[in-house]
Design an enzyme around this catalytic site. Structure first.
Site, PDB file in Angstrom:
ATOM      1  N   ARG A   8       0.680  -1.278   0.134  1.00 16.53           N
ATOM      2  CA  ARG A   8       0.341  -0.182  -0.041  1.00 16.53           C
ATOM      3  C   ARG A   8       0.568   1.060  -0.297  1.00 16.53           C
ATOM      4  O   ARG A   8       0.734   2.070   0.588  1.00 16.53           O
ATOM      5  CB  ARG A   8      -0.472   0.134   1.264  1.00 16.53           C
ATOM      6  N   ASN A   9       2.201   1.063   0.250  1.00 17.47           N
ATOM      7  CA  ASN A   9       3.055   2.028   0.680  1.00 17.47           C
ATOM      8  C   ASN A   9       3.297   3.207  -1.768  1.00 17.47           C
ATOM      9  O   ASN A   9       4.019   1.648  -1.862  1.00 17.47           O
ATOM     10  CB  ASN A   9       4.246   1.137   0.924  1.00 17.47           C
ATOM     11  N   ARG A  10       3.028   4.232  -1.764  1.00 22.57           N
ATOM     12  CA  ARG A  10       2.744   4.378  -2.892  1.00 22.57           C
ATOM     13  C   ARG A  10       4.567   4.263  -3.710  1.00 22.57           C
ATOM     14  O   ARG A  10       4.678   4.292  -4.902  1.00 22.57           O
ATOM     15  CB  ARG A  10       1.803   5.348  -3.148  1.00 22.57           C
ATOM     16  N   LYS A  12       7.131   3.087  -2.361  1.00 23.22           N
ATOM     17  CA  LYS A  12       7.292   1.538  -3.173  1.00 23.22           C
ATOM     18  C   LYS A  12       6.597   0.783  -4.905  1.00 23.22           C
ATOM     19  O   LYS A  12       7.635   0.721  -4.994  1.00 23.22           O
ATOM     20  CB  LYS A  12       7.197   0.538  -2.022  1.00 23.22           C
ATOM     21  N   ASP A  69       8.872  -6.483   2.059  1.00 24.81           N
ATOM     22  CA  ASP A  69       8.837  -6.131   3.503  1.00 24.81           C
ATOM     23  C   ASP A  69      10.739  -5.435   3.946  1.00 24.81           C
ATOM     24  O   ASP A  69      11.371  -6.029   3.266  1.00 24.81           O
ATOM     25  CB  ASP A  69       9.126  -7.191   4.231  1.00 24.81           C
ATOM     26  N   SER A  70      10.481  -3.801   4.317  1.00 21.89           N
ATOM     27  CA  SER A  70      11.889  -3.126   4.257  1.00 21.89           C
ATOM     28  C   SER A  70      11.960  -2.510   5.680  1.00 21.89           C
ATOM     29  O   SER A  70      10.583  -2.545   6.148  1.00 21.89           O
ATOM     30  CB  SER A  70      12.176  -2.930   2.882  1.00 21.89           C
ATOM     31  N   TYR A 154      13.138   7.084   5.632  1.00 26.97           N
ATOM     32  CA  TYR A 154      14.595   7.317   5.799  1.00 26.97           C
ATOM     33  C   TYR A 154      15.783   8.182   4.852  1.00 26.97           C
ATOM     34  O   TYR A 154      16.484   8.234   5.544  1.00 26.97           O
ATOM     35  CB  TYR A 154      15.339   6.450   6.740  1.00 26.97           C
ATOM     36  N   LYS A 175      19.369   6.212  -6.524  1.00 26.07           N
ATOM     37  CA  LYS A 175      18.812   5.576  -5.522  1.00 26.07           C
ATOM     38  C   LYS A 175      19.353   4.072  -6.037  1.00 26.07           C
ATOM     39  O   LYS A 175      19.285   3.168  -5.493  1.00 26.07           O
ATOM     40  CB  LYS A 175      17.827   6.273  -4.713  1.00 26.07           C
ATOM     41  N   ARG A 181      16.930  -1.805  -2.482  1.00 26.71           N
ATOM     42  CA  ARG A 181      15.097  -2.327  -2.727  1.00 26.71           C
ATOM     43  C   ARG A 181      15.768  -2.812  -4.331  1.00 26.71           C
ATOM     44  O   ARG A 181      14.896  -3.368  -5.347  1.00 26.71           O
ATOM     45  CB  ARG A 181      14.686  -1.400  -2.824  1.00 26.71           C
TER      46      ARG A 181
HETATM   47  P1  ITT Z   1       3.384  -2.029   2.840  1.00 21.74           P
HETATM   48  O1  ITT Z   1       3.835  -2.908   3.910  1.00 21.74           O
HETATM   49  O2  ITT Z   1       1.802  -2.246   2.407  1.00 21.74           O
HETATM   50  O3  ITT Z   1       4.263  -2.616   1.801  1.00 21.74           O
HETATM   51  P2  ITT Z   1       5.080  -0.178   4.556  1.00 21.74           P
HETATM   52  O4  ITT Z   1       5.333   0.919   4.361  1.00 21.74           O
HETATM   53  O5  ITT Z   1       4.065  -0.381   5.792  1.00 21.74           O
HETATM   54  O6  ITT Z   1       3.709  -0.675   3.074  1.00 21.74           O
HETATM   55  P3  ITT Z   1       7.339  -1.517   5.498  1.00 21.74           P
HETATM   56  O7  ITT Z   1       6.193  -2.555   6.512  1.00 21.74           O
HETATM   57  O8  ITT Z   1       8.243  -2.915   4.816  1.00 21.74           O
HETATM   58  O9  ITT Z   1       6.062  -0.953   4.779  1.00 21.74           O
HETATM   59  O10 ITT Z   1       8.072  -0.620   6.475  1.00 21.74           O
HETATM   60  C1  ITT Z   1       9.216  -0.095   5.183  1.00 21.74           C
HETATM   61  C2  ITT Z   1       9.465   1.073   6.159  1.00 21.74           C
HETATM   62  O11 ITT Z   1      10.248   1.193   6.026  1.00 21.74           O
HETATM   63  C3  ITT Z   1       8.763   2.442   5.507  1.00 21.74           C
HETATM   64  O12 ITT Z   1       7.831   2.915   5.900  1.00 21.74           O
HETATM   65  C4  ITT Z   1      10.252   2.925   5.084  1.00 21.74           C
HETATM   66  O13 ITT Z   1       9.635   4.233   7.070  1.00 21.74           O
HETATM   67  C5  ITT Z   1      11.294   2.751   5.973  1.00 21.74           C
HETATM   68  N1  ITT Z   1      12.383   2.399   4.657  1.00 21.74           N
HETATM   69  C6  ITT Z   1      11.901   0.908   3.602  1.00 21.74           C
HETATM   70  N2  ITT Z   1      12.619   0.992   3.011  1.00 21.74           N
HETATM   71  C7  ITT Z   1      13.016   2.127   2.884  1.00 21.74           C
HETATM   72  C8  ITT Z   1      13.403   2.932   1.556  1.00 21.74           C
HETATM   73  O14 ITT Z   1      14.047   2.908   0.022  1.00 21.74           O
HETATM   74  N3  ITT Z   1      14.097   4.446   1.619  1.00 21.74           N
HETATM   75  C9  ITT Z   1      13.838   5.106   2.797  1.00 21.74           C
HETATM   76  N4  ITT Z   1      13.327   4.100   4.181  1.00 21.74           N
HETATM   77  C10 ITT Z   1      12.950   3.342   3.538  1.00 21.74           C
END
Ligand code: ITT
Length: 197
Positions: A8-10, A12, A69-70, A154, A175, A181
């Site tokens: 749901r993260n636009r 991503k 998941d990240s 971040y 990036k 990613r």
């Molecule tokens: P989905 O679960 O729906 O995919 P989410 O944002 O909740 O969306 P995560 O649970 O994987 O996803 O949390 C990932 C968080 O880690 C994200 O919200 C950022 O705060 C951080 N993050 C991950 N990748 C990043 C990136 O490329 N740059 C900066 N912060 C990142």
């Protein structure tokens, strides 16, 4: 081949879509499945959460699904925020709240102790329950102030190793070329042949 992006993260979604550009893939977002239930991310690891999200969406949609998941692991914080990166300041936190909490926790921590790494675990699931995992990491350090406006999360406080700019000061493609990613997506792209039916 049709693949549902199980996030749901636009931001991503933008990064996942860029990796698929020019390939004969139909990437569909969860906007096409408004009734798809949210997955509770209660795993102890990125891997567990990524698998949970991908399998749930593949099952619901009947299509292959790609989940991400990240998060950020900071050495001086013993690996936190880690799997809690999205909800570090509080459940439902904004990116700026999370970044503010991080800078607060690191106040007084000297430069040599501000090492961190981003981790990305991608899970690709088929409607038949088949799952494959792809991982990427990038090392760097956390700055002292918010710098740059691109990206998300971040990015404005993360300096990848050897760089004088944060991820938020880079164009998306720059990036991608060095990010956690981007690296995980490169392995995913290389494995796609195995998924073509
Ligand atoms: P989905 O679960 O729906 O995919 P989410 O944002 O909740 O969306 P995560 O649970 O994987 O996803 O949390 C990932 C968080 O880690 C994200 O919200 C950022 O705060 C951080 N993050 C991950 N990748 C990043 C990136 O490329 N740059 C900066 N912060 C990142």
């Amino acid at each position: 081949m049709k693949i549902v992006l199980a996030t749901r993260n636009r931001k991503k979604v933008e990064e996942l879509q860029r990796a698929a550009l020019g390939r004969s893939l139909e990437l569909v977002t969860l906007d096409a499945y408004p009734d798809c239930p949210d997955v509770v991310e209660d795993g102890q690891t990125f891997r567990e959460n990524a698998i949970k999200k991908a399998v749930a969406v593949a099952r619901f949609t009947g299509c292959a699904a790609l989940a991400d998941d990240s998060g950020l692991e900071v050495e001086a914080l013993a690996g936190r925020p880690g799997v809690h990166s999205a909800r570090y300041a509080r459940v439902g936190a904004t990116d700026s709240e999370n970044v503010a909490r991080l800078l607060e926790e690191l106040a007084g921590v000297e430069e040599s102790a501000r090492q961190a790494r981003f981790v990305c675990v991608l899970a690709m699931a088929g409607p038949d329950g088949r799952v494959e995992i792809f991982e990427g990491t990038v090392s760097g350090r956390i700055g002292y102030t918010v710098t740059g406006t691109n990206g998300f999360g971040y990015d404005p406080v993360f300096f990848p190793e050897g760089e004088k700019r944060t991820f938020a000061e880079m164009e998306g493609r720059e990036k991608d070329a060095m990010s956690h990613r981007g690296r995980a997506l490169a392995s995913w792209v290389a494995a796609l042949d195995r998924w073509l039916v």
